[in-house]
Design a protein around this motif. Structure first.
Motif, PDB file in Angstrom:
ATOM      1  N   UNK A  90       0.833  -1.207   0.000  1.00 43.63           N
ATOM      2  CA  UNK A  90       0.000   0.000   0.000  1.00 43.63           C
ATOM      3  C   UNK A  90       0.869   1.260   0.000  1.00 43.63           C
ATOM      4  N   UNK A  91       2.001   1.222   0.722  1.00 47.45           N
ATOM      5  CA  UNK A  91       2.920   2.375   0.715  1.00 47.45           C
ATOM      6  C   UNK A  91       3.501   2.593  -0.680  1.00 47.45           C
ATOM      7  N   UNK A  92       3.857   1.497  -1.365  1.00 48.95           N
ATOM      8  CA  UNK A  92       4.406   1.604  -2.725  1.00 48.95           C
ATOM      9  C   UNK A  92       3.358   2.175  -3.674  1.00 48.95           C
ATOM     10  N   UNK A  93       2.116   1.705  -3.565  1.00 44.45           N
ATOM     11  CA  UNK A  93       1.032   2.207  -4.419  1.00 44.45           C
ATOM     12  C   UNK A  93       0.832   3.703  -4.199  1.00 44.45           C
ATOM     13  N   UNK A  94       0.836   4.126  -2.926  1.00 41.35           N
ATOM     14  CA  UNK A  94       0.649   5.550  -2.623  1.00 41.35           C
ATOM     15  C   UNK A  94       1.815   6.380  -3.180  1.00 41.35           C
ATOM     16  N   UNK A  95       3.034   5.866  -3.029  1.00 38.08           N
ATOM     17  CA  UNK A  95       4.196   6.592  -3.560  1.00 38.08           C
ATOM     18  C   UNK A  95       4.126   6.673  -5.083  1.00 38.08           C
ATOM     19  N   UNK A  96       3.712   5.584  -5.728  1.00 40.94           N
ATOM     20  CA  UNK A  96       3.593   5.586  -7.189  1.00 40.94           C
ATOM     21  C   UNK A  96       2.556   6.604  -7.655  1.00 40.94           C
ATOM     22  N   UNK A  97       1.450   6.682  -6.948  1.00 39.19           N
ATOM     23  CA  UNK A  97       0.413   7.654  -7.320  1.00 39.19           C
ATOM     24  C   UNK A  97       0.968   9.076  -7.230  1.00 39.19           C
ATOM     25  N   UNK A  98       1.722   9.341  -6.178  1.00 38.68           N
ATOM     26  CA  UNK A  98       2.330  10.659  -6.006  1.00 38.68           C
ATOM     27  C   UNK A  98       3.347  10.941  -7.113  1.00 38.68           C
ATOM     28  N   UNK A  99       4.177   9.949  -7.419  1.00 41.66           N
ATOM     29  CA  UNK A  99       5.181  10.131  -8.477  1.00 41.66           C
ATOM     30  C   UNK A  99       4.520  10.377  -9.829  1.00 41.66           C
ATOM     31  N   UNK A 100       3.420   9.683 -10.111  1.00 40.75           N
ATOM     32  CA  UNK A 100       2.713   9.906 -11.382  1.00 40.75           C
ATOM     33  C   UNK A 100       2.151  11.320 -11.435  1.00 40.75           C
TER      34      UNK A 100
END
Length: 162
Positions: free
Chosen positions: A116-126
């Motif tokens: 879930x942390x990786x998904x949240x970070x990916x959303x922010x990076x996108x």
């Protein structure tokens, strides 16, 4: 035995456990039996008034499961009789490690939390204009199968970023 193994093979983890043991000895914590009274439901109370509640047990369960996963130990190690007796002795009977089924569920919960942390970070990076990319590798180290996943990002000008 187990103490020597932990001391030499997992020194950092052993130092944390040893510090906790010494702290509790200094506090003269002597946990006794489980209390089931209405005001202390599901707590373990020591002779000196220390309380081992379900939240504390869950925290110790999480740390034990993290150690199992991080040090690539087989989950079944939580059934090891010497480990169980050592933990029982260290806590003067107040703590019993989870069974291996509960340990597997706890490790899966921690993995999901990390995902879930990786998904949240990916959303922010996108949102910042980066495109996440993933590369993986699988190999064995002795009898341990290992899978590594490396994630990096590429910006709009195709410049990689860790």
């Amino acid at each position: 035995g187990l103490q020597s193994h932990c001391l030499y093979m997992h020194n950092g983890v052993w130092k944390q456990v040893d510090a906790k043991i010494r702290q509790e000895k200094e506090e003269k914590v002597v946990p006794s039996e489980v209390s089931r009274g209405p005001s202390q439901a599901n707590t373990l109370t020591g002779k000196e008034g220390s309380v081992w509640n379900e939240a504390r047990k869950a925290d110790i369960d999480e740390k034990l499961c993290y150690w199992v996963a991080a040090k690539k130990r087989p989950v079944i190690i939580v059934k090891d009789e010497e480990l169980r007796l050592t933990l029982k002795d260290i806590t003067r009977g107040a703590y019993q490690p989870p069974d291996h089924t509960k340990a597997k569920k706890e490790i899966a919960r921690m993995a999901h939390k990390g995902m879930q942390r990786v998904i949240a970070k990916n959303a922010l990076r996108r949102q910042e204009g980066f495109k996440p990319c993933v590369a993986g590798d699988i190999w064995t180290d002795g009898e341990v199968s290992i899978m590594a996943i490396l994630q990096y990002s590429i910006d709009r000008s195709f410049a990689p970023e860790d």
